[in-house]
Design a protein around this motif. Structure first.
Motif, short mmCIF file in Angstrom:
data_model
loop_
_atom_site.label_atom_id
_atom_site.label_comp_id
_atom_site.label_asym_id
_atom_site.label_seq_id
_atom_site.Cartn_x
_atom_site.Cartn_y
_atom_site.Cartn_z
N TYR A 26 0.94 -1.07 -0.11
CA TYR A 26 0.02 -0.07 -0.15
C TYR A 26 1.03 1.28 -0.10
CZ TYR A 26 -3.03 3.84 1.87
OH TYR A 26 -3.44 4.89 1.91
N LEU A 27 0.32 2.33 -0.89
CA LEU A 27 1.36 3.48 -0.56
C LEU A 27 0.23 4.54 -1.16
CD1 LEU A 27 1.92 4.97 -3.86
CD2 LEU A 27 2.99 2.92 -4.22
N GLU A 28 0.83 5.82 -0.40
CA GLU A 28 0.01 6.87 -0.53
C GLU A 28 1.04 7.90 0.18
OE1 GLU A 28 -1.91 10.54 -0.77
OE2 GLU A 28 -1.29 9.96 1.18
N PRO A 29 1.37 9.14 -1.02
CA PRO A 29 2.52 9.74 -0.97
C PRO A 29 2.31 11.23 0.26
CG PRO A 29 1.61 10.31 -2.97
CD PRO A 29 0.78 9.45 -2.52
N HIS A 30 0.98 11.28 0.58
CA HIS A 30 0.67 12.58 1.39
C HIS A 30 0.31 12.17 2.74
CE1 HIS A 30 0.99 16.44 -1.44
NE2 HIS A 30 1.67 15.48 -1.93
N GLY A 31 0.20 11.06 3.17
CA GLY A 31 -0.44 10.71 4.35
C GLY A 31 -1.90 10.80 4.67
N PHE A 32 -2.47 10.69 3.36
CA PHE A 32 -4.12 10.79 3.33
C PHE A 32 -4.74 9.41 3.28
CE2 PHE A 32 -2.92 15.25 2.79
CZ PHE A 32 -3.91 15.95 3.31
N LEU A 33 -5.45 8.91 4.37
CA LEU A 33 -5.88 7.66 4.45
C LEU A 33 -7.42 7.55 3.87
CD1 LEU A 33 -5.48 4.70 4.73
CD2 LEU A 33 -5.85 4.98 7.31
N ASP A 34 -7.80 6.94 3.21
CA ASP A 34 -9.24 6.87 2.73
C ASP A 34 -9.94 5.97 3.59
OD1 ASP A 34 -11.40 6.42 1.16
OD2 ASP A 34 -10.71 5.89 -0.64
N SER A 35 -11.26 6.93 4.06
CA SER A 35 -12.06 6.26 5.01
C SER A 35 -12.75 4.91 4.46
CB SER A 35 -12.72 7.39 5.72
OG SER A 35 -13.72 7.91 4.49
N LYS A 36 -12.91 4.88 3.28
CA LYS A 36 -13.55 3.82 2.76
C LYS A 36 -12.69 2.32 2.89
CE LYS A 36 -16.64 6.64 0.07
NZ LYS A 36 -17.02 7.06 -1.28
N LYS A 81 0.84 14.50 5.89
CA LYS A 81 0.20 14.21 7.34
C LYS A 81 0.85 12.71 7.60
CE LYS A 81 -3.77 17.03 6.96
NZ LYS A 81 -5.24 17.23 6.96
N GLY A 82 2.22 12.24 7.27
CA GLY A 82 2.72 11.27 7.63
C GLY A 82 2.73 10.74 9.13
N ARG A 83 3.19 11.60 9.85
CA ARG A 83 2.98 11.75 11.45
C ARG A 83 1.70 11.40 11.85
NH1 ARG A 83 3.19 15.53 15.37
NH2 ARG A 83 4.13 14.93 17.50
N GLN A 84 0.81 12.04 11.34
CA GLN A 84 -0.56 11.92 11.84
C GLN A 84 -1.03 10.38 11.44
OE1 GLN A 84 -3.13 15.29 11.38
NE2 GLN A 84 -1.27 16.41 10.80
N VAL A 85 -0.76 9.97 10.35
CA VAL A 85 -1.57 8.95 9.75
C VAL A 85 -0.91 7.55 10.35
CG1 VAL A 85 -0.39 8.44 7.48
CG2 VAL A 85 -2.76 7.95 7.58
N LEU A 86 0.24 7.42 10.36
CA LEU A 86 1.09 6.45 10.81
C LEU A 86 0.44 5.44 11.82
CD1 LEU A 86 3.54 4.61 9.86
CD2 LEU A 86 4.66 5.76 11.55
N PRO A 87 -0.02 5.68 12.90
CA PRO A 87 -0.67 4.81 13.79
C PRO A 87 -1.81 4.25 13.14
CG PRO A 87 -0.07 6.98 15.10
CD PRO A 87 0.09 7.13 13.53
#
Length: 250
Positions: free
Chosen positions: A141-151, A177-183
């Motif tokens: 899985y990759l996403e370069p800005h740290g935005f996680l699709d809620s779906k 937002k990598g720091r925010q999304v990592l957990p």
């Protein structure tokens, strides 16, 4: 099973799924600037990279120059298979590439022996893509800005490629937002490996915006809090990393 990743700095990767070789968001040569011009923001690589040999696919998450870098794209064969966000697909179509598959978030395709599923990524300004990429050799899985699709449903992957820091501007807030999304990535995907992306590679930036950019977090901070069962890689550009496939452990 053969799963591997090589980093080129910024957002660029070469991913290997067995014999299948996928170039992702490459910036391999030349400078990087955004409209209205280099005075606003201008990036320089510490070195140029050769185009990897025997590519099967180009995967573009966004149509912006730091993901679909025009000077790098000019080096690629026009018959190379491409999967990209709608904005990236339009860009490469204008450049004369002939085998282009646009994917909107939620859509999937099977190409070059891979299953590729697009997810909703960052809004910059339109919604761009993240991806699940998989075949019998593994799943990333990759996403370069740290935005996680809620779906996105919880699922197991072998590796996650993500920023691990937050980058932003005063008043505008974080655009990475990598720091925010990592957990949440660790909880939802239970990866064997996390590879840091986006903010690496010793890229140098100049211009008006560069003096206002703010970073929160660091790869060192992440390494100290990563669960013991997860391997964390802050990649050295140009080094090939063999990744553990969960399928090979069964």
């Amino acid at each position: 099973m053969n799963l591997a990743a090589t980093y080129f700095g910024a957002n660029g990767w070469l991913l290997e799924f067995g014999a299948c070789r996928v170039l992702v968001d490459p910036w391999l040569t030349g400078q990087l600037s955004f409209p209205p011009g280099p005075w606003l923001l201008n990036g320089r690589l510490p070195r140029d990279w050769a185009v990897p040999d025997n590519l099967d696919l180009l995967l573009l998450s966004q149509g912006l120059p730091d993901h679909a870098h025009p000077e790098t794209l000019q080096l690629l064969p026009r018959d190379l298979k491409i999967v990209g966000s709608p904005s990236a697909a339009k860009l490469v179509g204008r450049l004369g590439f002939t085998q282009v598959t646009p994917l909107h978030p939620g859509e999937s395709t099977n190409i070059a022996g891979l299953t590729i599923r697009a997810t909703a990524g960052a809004m910059v300004p339109s919604i761009e893509n993240g991806y699940f990429i998989s075949n019998a050799d593994g799943k990333i899985y990759l996403e370069p800005h740290g935005f996680l699709d809620s779906k996105i449903e919880s699922q197991s992957v072998d590796a996650v490629i993500t920023p691990v820091v937050d980058l932003g501007l005063p008043l505008a807030g974080a655009f990475v937002k990598g720091r925010q999304v990592l957990p949440e990535l660790l909880k939802r995907f239970e990866p064997s490996t996390v590879l840091a992306s986006t903010a690496g590679g010793n890229v140098r930036f100049e211009g008006l915006l560069s003096s206002f950019m703010q970073m929160e977090g660091s790869a060192k901070d992440v390494a100290e809090i990563m669960p013991a069962q997860v391997k964390f890689i802050d990649p050295e550009p140009g080094k090939r990393y063999a990744l553990t496939s969960k399928q090979s452990l069964v």
